[in-house]
Design an enzyme around this catalytic site. Structure first.
Site, PDB file in Angstrom:
ATOM      1  N   GLY A  12      27.201  63.800  45.624  1.00  0.00           N
ATOM      2  CA  GLY A  12      28.278  64.705  46.019  1.00  0.00           C
ATOM      3  C   GLY A  12      27.864  65.845  46.924  1.00  0.00           C
ATOM      4  NE  ARG A  66      36.833  45.876  42.519  1.00  0.00           N
ATOM      5  CZ  ARG A  66      35.873  46.771  42.303  1.00  0.00           C
ATOM      6  NH1 ARG A  66      35.230  46.796  41.157  1.00  0.00           N
ATOM      7  NH2 ARG A  66      35.558  47.652  43.218  1.00  0.00           N
ATOM      8  CG  HIS A 110      29.274  55.010  58.334  1.00  0.00           C
ATOM      9  ND1 HIS A 110      29.118  54.168  57.252  1.00  0.00           N
ATOM     10  CD2 HIS A 110      28.399  54.590  59.273  1.00  0.00           C
ATOM     11  CE1 HIS A 110      28.183  53.274  57.534  1.00  0.00           C
ATOM     12  NE2 HIS A 110      27.732  53.502  58.757  1.00  0.00           N
ATOM     13  N   GLY A 149      39.794  47.451  57.865  1.00  0.00           N
ATOM     14  CA  GLY A 149      38.427  46.973  58.107  1.00  0.00           C
ATOM     15  C   GLY A 149      37.386  47.876  57.465  1.00  0.00           C
TER      16      GLY A 149
HETATM   17  C1  GAR Z   1      26.386  60.048  52.445  1.00  0.00           C
HETATM   18  O1  GAR Z   1      25.251  59.947  53.249  1.00  0.00           O
HETATM   19  C2  GAR Z   1      27.557  59.295  53.076  1.00  0.00           C
HETATM   20  O2  GAR Z   1      27.567  59.392  54.462  1.00  0.00           O
HETATM   21  C3  GAR Z   1      27.270  57.900  52.619  1.00  0.00           C
HETATM   22  O3  GAR Z   1      26.863  58.027  51.284  1.00  0.00           O
HETATM   23  C4  GAR Z   1      26.183  59.293  51.124  1.00  0.00           C
HETATM   24  C5  GAR Z   1      26.771  60.024  49.949  1.00  0.00           C
HETATM   25  O4  GAR Z   1      26.057  61.204  49.664  1.00  0.00           O
HETATM   26  N1  GAR Z   1      28.425  57.055  52.772  1.00  0.00           N
HETATM   27  C6  GAR Z   1      28.366  55.777  53.171  1.00  0.00           C
HETATM   28  O5  GAR Z   1      27.323  55.202  53.379  1.00  0.00           O
HETATM   29  C7  GAR Z   1      29.720  55.107  53.332  1.00  0.00           C
HETATM   30  N2  GAR Z   1      29.586  53.850  54.021  1.00  0.00           N
HETATM   31  P1  GAR Z   1      26.677  62.382  48.806  1.00  0.00           P
HETATM   32  O6  GAR Z   1      27.216  61.776  47.494  1.00  0.00           O
HETATM   33  O7  GAR Z   1      25.530  63.310  48.540  1.00  0.00           O
HETATM   34  O8  GAR Z   1      27.783  63.022  49.600  1.00  0.00           O
END
Ligand code: GAR
Length: 205
Positions: A12, A66, A110, A149
């Site tokens: 988070g 699901r 992302h 997507g």
């Molecule tokens: C972050 O780096 C986010 O960009 C990535 O997960 C991490 C979560 O970190 N998301 C993805 O890869 C989505 N495809 P956080 O829980 O510390 O915010």
């Protein structure tokens, strides 16, 4: 006030960046209404609690299939009556019904410059492993609207980050978070709340 719901799966830190921006007075038109995690032990839920924001867990493990999970998850989303849903490290594929119901009102962060290193199988550390394997010299992060997507929706903001000699996936992940993700995610929310994101139905009012 833009009612914002944040969905999380892990540490988070992106949620924290939003909370910090709010605390710093940068998100005056934004109200954080609820945090939903699909994992009971997600540290993100602690962060929500510390900030005095309702955090709940809707875990697929608590449902027989699901469909039942999706139904409960969507009910928890609807109940919060959000104007904007922020996927901040949320590693669950959204139910199609939710994407249709909240079209142009769901954004995702992302950890790469889309269209590089995105799509099915590219999440978290795997994105940075792939960037280092390919040998790119510049990577970054992207905030985009969510459509049917995987990582294909309209791009809202991107920020580039330099890859450095000797980077490991973990070091690169941290730099991308610090220099890009924690900057552009709160900024995208701020711009949407202010009506600066063109072509977006949240603009009116
Ligand atoms: C972050 O780096 C986010 O960009 C990535 O997960 C991490 C979560 O970190 N998301 C993805 O890869 C989505 N495809 P956080 O829980 O510390 O915010």
């Amino acid at each position: 006030m833009l009612r914002v719901l944040v969905c999380v799966s892990g540490g988070g830190t992106n949620l924290q960046a939003i909370l910090d921006a709010k605390e710093a007075g940068k998100l005056e038109d934004v109200e954080l209404v609820r945090v939903i995690s699909n994992k009971k032990d997600a540290y993100a839920l602690e962060r929500a609690k510390k900030a005095g924001i309702e955090g709940i867990c809707v875990s697929p493990k608590d449902f027989p299939d699901r469909e039942a999970f999706h139904g409960a998850f969507l009910a928890a989303v609807d109940e919060a009556a959000p104007d904007l849903i922020v996927l901040a490290g949320f590693l669950v594929v959204l139910p199609a019904e939710m994407i249709a119901r909240y079209r142009n009102r769901i954004i995702n962060i992302h950890p790469s410059l889309i269209p590089s290193f995105c799509g099915k199988g590219y999440y978290g550390l795997k994105v940075h492993e792939a960037a280092l394997t390919r040998g790119v010299k510049i990577t970054g992060a992207t905030v985009h609207f969510v459509d049917e997507g995987t990582d294909t929706g309209p791009i809202i903001l991107q920020k580039a980050v330099m890859v450095q000699e000797g980077d490991t996936p973990e070091i690169l992940q941290r730099r991308v978070m610090e220099e890009a993700e924690w900057v552009i995610l709160p900024e995208a929310i701020r711009r949407i709340a202010a009506g600066y994101v063109s072509g977006n139905p949240l603009r009116q009012g």
